[in-house]
Design a protein around this motif. Structure first.
Motif, PDB file in Angstrom:
ATOM      1  N   UNK A 526       0.810  -1.224   0.000  1.00  0.00           N
ATOM      2  CA  UNK A 526       0.000   0.000   0.000  1.00  0.00           C
ATOM      3  C   UNK A 526       0.845   1.277   0.000  1.00  0.00           C
ATOM      4  N   UNK A 527       2.038   1.206   0.578  1.00  0.00           N
ATOM      5  CA  UNK A 527       2.867   2.431   0.641  1.00  0.00           C
ATOM      6  C   UNK A 527       3.421   2.823  -0.722  1.00  0.00           C
ATOM      7  N   UNK A 528       3.425   1.875  -1.635  1.00  0.00           N
ATOM      8  CA  UNK A 528       3.990   2.190  -2.961  1.00  0.00           C
ATOM      9  C   UNK A 528       2.911   2.320  -4.028  1.00  0.00           C
ATOM     10  N   UNK A 529       1.693   2.502  -3.599  1.00  0.00           N
ATOM     11  CA  UNK A 529       0.595   2.561  -4.578  1.00  0.00           C
ATOM     12  C   UNK A 529       0.066   3.984  -4.701  1.00  0.00           C
ATOM     13  N   UNK A 530      -0.207   4.337  -5.945  1.00  0.00           N
ATOM     14  CA  UNK A 530      -0.653   5.703  -6.199  1.00  0.00           C
ATOM     15  C   UNK A 530      -1.962   5.602  -6.996  1.00  0.00           C
ATOM     16  N   UNK A 531      -2.979   6.332  -6.555  1.00  0.00           N
ATOM     17  CA  UNK A 531      -4.294   6.228  -7.195  1.00  0.00           C
ATOM     18  C   UNK A 531      -4.334   7.058  -8.485  1.00  0.00           C
ATOM     19  N   UNK A 532      -4.659   6.396  -9.610  1.00  0.00           N
ATOM     20  CA  UNK A 532      -4.729   7.120 -10.890  1.00  0.00           C
ATOM     21  C   UNK A 532      -6.109   7.710 -11.134  1.00  0.00           C
ATOM     22  N   UNK A 533      -7.122   6.969 -10.754  1.00  0.00           N
ATOM     23  CA  UNK A 533      -8.491   7.466 -10.948  1.00  0.00           C
ATOM     24  C   UNK A 533      -9.413   6.683 -10.014  1.00  0.00           C
ATOM     25  N   UNK A 534     -10.471   7.350  -9.568  1.00  0.00           N
ATOM     26  CA  UNK A 534     -11.450   6.713  -8.688  1.00  0.00           C
ATOM     27  C   UNK A 534     -12.791   7.391  -8.901  1.00  0.00           C
ATOM     28  N   UNK A 535     -13.883   6.635  -8.752  1.00  0.00           N
ATOM     29  CA  UNK A 535     -15.198   7.247  -8.970  1.00  0.00           C
ATOM     30  C   UNK A 535     -15.826   7.776  -7.670  1.00  0.00           C
ATOM     31  N   UNK A 536     -15.243   7.448  -6.523  1.00  0.00           N
ATOM     32  CA  UNK A 536     -15.548   8.130  -5.251  1.00  0.00           C
ATOM     33  C   UNK A 536     -14.293   8.962  -4.966  1.00  0.00           C
ATOM     34  N   UNK A 537     -14.298   9.773  -3.930  1.00  0.00           N
ATOM     35  CA  UNK A 537     -13.053  10.495  -3.635  1.00  0.00           C
ATOM     36  C   UNK A 537     -11.881   9.511  -3.535  1.00  0.00           C
ATOM     37  N   UNK A 538     -10.748   9.908  -4.074  1.00  0.00           N
ATOM     38  CA  UNK A 538      -9.576   9.019  -4.064  1.00  0.00           C
ATOM     39  C   UNK A 538      -9.236   8.641  -2.631  1.00  0.00           C
ATOM     40  N   UNK A 539      -8.726   7.430  -2.437  1.00  0.00           N
ATOM     41  CA  UNK A 539      -8.359   7.056  -1.074  1.00  0.00           C
ATOM     42  C   UNK A 539      -7.081   6.227  -1.074  1.00  0.00           C
ATOM     43  N   UNK A 540      -6.389   6.299   0.046  1.00  0.00           N
ATOM     44  CA  UNK A 540      -5.147   5.523   0.130  1.00  0.00           C
ATOM     45  C   UNK A 540      -5.516   4.048   0.298  1.00  0.00           C
ATOM     46  N   UNK A 541      -4.755   3.171  -0.353  1.00  0.00           N
ATOM     47  CA  UNK A 541      -5.090   1.754  -0.258  1.00  0.00           C
ATOM     48  C   UNK A 541      -4.733   1.184   1.114  1.00  0.00           C
ATOM     49  N   UNK A 542      -5.460   0.183   1.514  1.00  0.00           N
ATOM     50  CA  UNK A 542      -5.162  -0.515   2.766  1.00  0.00           C
ATOM     51  C   UNK A 542      -5.211  -1.998   2.474  1.00  0.00           C
ATOM     52  N   UNK A 543      -4.589  -2.768   3.360  1.00  0.00           N
ATOM     53  CA  UNK A 543      -4.576  -4.232   3.168  1.00  0.00           C
ATOM     54  C   UNK A 543      -6.005  -4.774   3.070  1.00  0.00           C
ATOM     55  N   UNK A 544      -6.865  -4.257   3.944  1.00  0.00           N
ATOM     56  CA  UNK A 544      -8.279  -4.649   3.923  1.00  0.00           C
ATOM     57  C   UNK A 544      -9.109  -3.427   3.561  1.00  0.00           C
ATOM     58  N   UNK A 545      -9.912  -3.559   2.545  1.00  0.00           N
ATOM     59  CA  UNK A 545     -10.705  -2.387   2.155  1.00  0.00           C
ATOM     60  C   UNK A 545     -12.180  -2.760   2.105  1.00  0.00           C
ATOM     61  N   UNK A 546     -13.024  -1.803   2.467  1.00  0.00           N
ATOM     62  CA  UNK A 546     -14.451  -1.994   2.298  1.00  0.00           C
ATOM     63  C   UNK A 546     -14.878  -1.099   1.134  1.00  0.00           C
ATOM     64  N   UNK A 547     -15.222  -1.740   0.039  1.00  0.00           N
ATOM     65  CA  UNK A 547     -15.543  -0.961  -1.167  1.00  0.00           C
ATOM     66  C   UNK A 547     -16.972  -0.458  -1.113  1.00  0.00           C
ATOM     67  N   UNK A 548     -17.172   0.750  -1.582  1.00  0.00           N
ATOM     68  CA  UNK A 548     -18.520   1.313  -1.670  1.00  0.00           C
ATOM     69  C   UNK A 548     -19.284   0.693  -2.851  1.00  0.00           C
ATOM     70  N   UNK A 549     -20.619   0.829  -2.856  1.00  0.00           N
ATOM     71  CA  UNK A 549     -21.380   0.327  -4.010  1.00  0.00           C
ATOM     72  C   UNK A 549     -20.819   0.887  -5.323  1.00  0.00           C
ATOM     73  N   UNK A 550     -20.607   0.035  -6.271  1.00  0.00           N
ATOM     74  CA  UNK A 550     -20.119   0.403  -7.620  1.00  0.00           C
ATOM     75  C   UNK A 550     -18.809   1.199  -7.583  1.00  0.00           C
ATOM     76  N   UNK A 551     -18.049   1.024  -6.551  1.00  0.00           N
ATOM     77  CA  UNK A 551     -16.777   1.773  -6.485  1.00  0.00           C
ATOM     78  C   UNK A 551     -15.777   1.230  -7.510  1.00  0.00           C
ATOM     79  N   UNK A 552     -15.003   2.128  -8.082  1.00  0.00           N
ATOM     80  CA  UNK A 552     -13.923   1.739  -9.002  1.00  0.00           C
ATOM     81  C   UNK A 552     -12.661   2.478  -8.589  1.00  0.00           C
TER      82      UNK A 552
END
Ligand code: NOJ
Length: 559
Positions: A526-552
């Protein structure tokens, strides 16, 4: 992999009849396309695929051509075409023409001659057969219902029409037919067009024994094995390539009904001996069934992933993919694979766009897709204009296979007319498409869903598509990287990676309207990941994530 402009392009399909009407007759036209060139430039697309603009009696909205070198009056003149081509080129946009040469209109001069007598010089331009035991030559059904053969009184023979009775199939076995077609194509290339989208090009070579097909529920035989990817199709395309295509710098895409990955490797081989790429149908046909596409079945996500991943992986390094969710023959994708409710329409449209545009291949956007345009609440059969939908309604209800009220629901879900209502430009009358009476109803949701509102709003679907297009231009990995599917059995999430040299993309799409938990793959830090695009506000990645409905989410990282 060799780099070429058509691999790096994003194509936008225009259905001219429904794009923009510049003269108030209720029908979109070439002048309208010219006027909207700035809009397309702003979206950022590179190429326009123009559905047919040739002279046509419009039995199948221009896919029945009566003059390949003339413009349909409703769309304007050849001067209007030239102006549009110039405007496109001035904007840095290329024009790909639809090429419909499996069949012509029955009002094409070739067919008018052909049907006159058995010894007419044009007789052999089409496929004529004697009756068999006083009936049709074989049991093939046409794509638009009924037999694929029509009896012609004048010479008491049948002609073949794989589509409507007004679309007789050309006889590609005839050298003169091929040479006429190649000359016509050359004429358009000389004019300066930039490519061809070839209508049902996989169907041009028929098994010359014309055998009966396996009987289907409709009572007609399956022509597929004898018409799709027929015996001489690759020979014909290689000839076309040598005589025309190879002389120009074109984008060529073949609409290939019935194509398999193995066939596609031939049609779209990277050596370039035939076409650049094909449109395959497998992912769009996953919800088909015994009554063809007429049902309300939902596409199962694991099937969709398996099918698209097969195409991604098997063509990689061998042939080129095209990527599409939508065109003038498909219902609106947000109503089919997404969710067109007020709550989720925008977010699910963006998710679907992400899922497709991060894949390997050339993406196609169909007009209005970039706005999240939806299926249409047609009131009755009278509101439909499409020959396929109208014929299917009568055929399936009259034969008792589908009850009328069920068939109406199926039309709402699957009819091609869902894609063909006018482009929604703004919130004024008729969505700003025309000052006249539109040839087909306007989707009543235009006050809410329209281009003006979305161009002005930075977080709109329009701007999201714009960003996806920009990303493709900025990151070679999106164009040329390899593809790996993760979580193939997960029924809710579509997750895949792309890899090129040291770089990796992780694409995460939630196809459901509920929250979903997702565990980052163990090789992603996660420390080396950079978000290119997201359909909800961009967020930092985590080992465990809870995705929102239709999140990309799309993350860029290192291998
Ligand atoms: C495929 C085209 O996309 C469709 O719109 C048309 O009806 C048939 N071919 C026949 O030309």
């Amino acid at each position: 992999m060799k780099k070429t402009w058509w691999k790096e392009s994003v194509v936008y399909q225009i259905y001219p009849r429904s794009f923009y009407d510049s003269n108030g007759d209720g029908i979109g036209d070439l002048g309208g396309i010219t006027e909207k060139m700035d809009y397309l430039k702003e979206l950022g697309i590179d190429v326009i695929w123009l559905s047919p603009v040739y002279e046509s009696p419009n039995d199948d909205n221009g896919y029945d051509i009566s003059n390949y070198q003339g413009i349909m009056k409703e769309f304007g003149t050849m001067e209007d075409f030239d102006r549009m081509l110039d405007a496109a080129h001035t904007h840095g946009i290329r024009i790909v023409m639809d090429l419909v040469v499996n069949h012509t209109s029955d009002e094409h001069p070739w067919f008018i001659e052909s049907r006159k007598s058995k010894d007419n010089p044009y007789r052999n331009y089409y496929i004529w057969k004697d009756p068999k035991d006083g009936d049709v030559p074989n049991n093939w059904g046409s794509c638009f219902g009924g037999s694929a053969w029509k009896y012609d009184e004048t010479t008491q023979m049948y002609f073949l029409h794989m589509f409507s009775q007004k679309q007789p199939d050309l006889n590609w076995e005839n050298d003169t037919v091929r040479s006429e077609i190649f000359q016509m194509m050359d004429w358009w290339c000389q004019k300066g067009i930039d490519g061809f989208r070839m209508d049902v090009i996989s169907m041009i070579s028929k098994d010359q024994n014309f055998p009966d097909g396996q009987l289907k529920k409709t009572g007609y035989g399956d022509y597929g094995p004898y018409v799709c990817n027929g015996p001489r199709v690759h020979e014909y395309l290689q000839e076309m390539n040598q005589k025309v295509l190879s002389k120009y710098n074109l984008l060529t895409v073949g609409e290939c009904a019935g194509v398999t990955v193995d066939e596609a490797k031939k049609y779209a081989n990277l050596e370039g001996s035939e076409l650049n790429m094909v449109f395959q149908f497998e992912h769009m046909d996953l919800d088909g069934g015994e009554t063809f596409k007429w049902n309300e079945q939902k596409i199962c996500l694991t099937d969709l992933k398996a099918t698209l991943s097969k195409w991604q992986n098997e063509l990689y390094g061998k042939a080129w993919n095209s990527l599409y969710w939508c065109n003038h023959d498909q219902p609106r994708i947000v109503s089919r694979l997404g969710n067109d409710s007020d709550k989720y329409r925008e977010i699910s449209a963006k998710m679907l766009a992400t899922c497709l545009h991060m894949m390997q291949g050339t993406p196609y956007i169909y007009q209005g897709e970039e706005l999240g345009m939806t299926n249409v609440p047609f009131q009755s059969l009278d509101d439909f204009r499409d020959i396929e939908s109208i014929n299917a309604y009568h055929e399936y209800t009259q034969s008792g296979q589908i009850a009328p009220e069920d068939m109406m629901r199926y039309l709402h879900y699957k009819s091609r007319d869902n894609a063909r209502t006018p482009m929604q430009w703004n919130n004024t009358a008729n969505a700003g498409f025309t000052t006249g009476t539109p040839w087909i109803m306007v989707n009543p949701n235009y006050p809410k869903i329209n281009a003006k509102e979305q161009v002005e709003r930075p977080d709109s679907i329009f701007h999201y598509y714009q960003k996806l297009i920009k990303l493709r231009k900025a990151h070679e990995i999106i164009v040329y990287g390899s593809y790996q599917l993760l979580l193939p059995d997960d029924p809710n999430l579509y997750v895949y990676t792309r890899e090129l040299a040291e770089e990796k993309l992780l694409v995460i799409c939630n196809f459901t309207d509920t929250r979903q938990s997702f565990t980052l793959p163990s090789d992603c830090n996660p420390d080396q990941m950079h978000c290119l695009i997201a359909n909800y506000p961009e967020r930092v990645p985590e080992k465990q994530m809870l995705l929102n409905p239709y999140e990309a989410l799309v993350y860029q990282t290192k291998i």
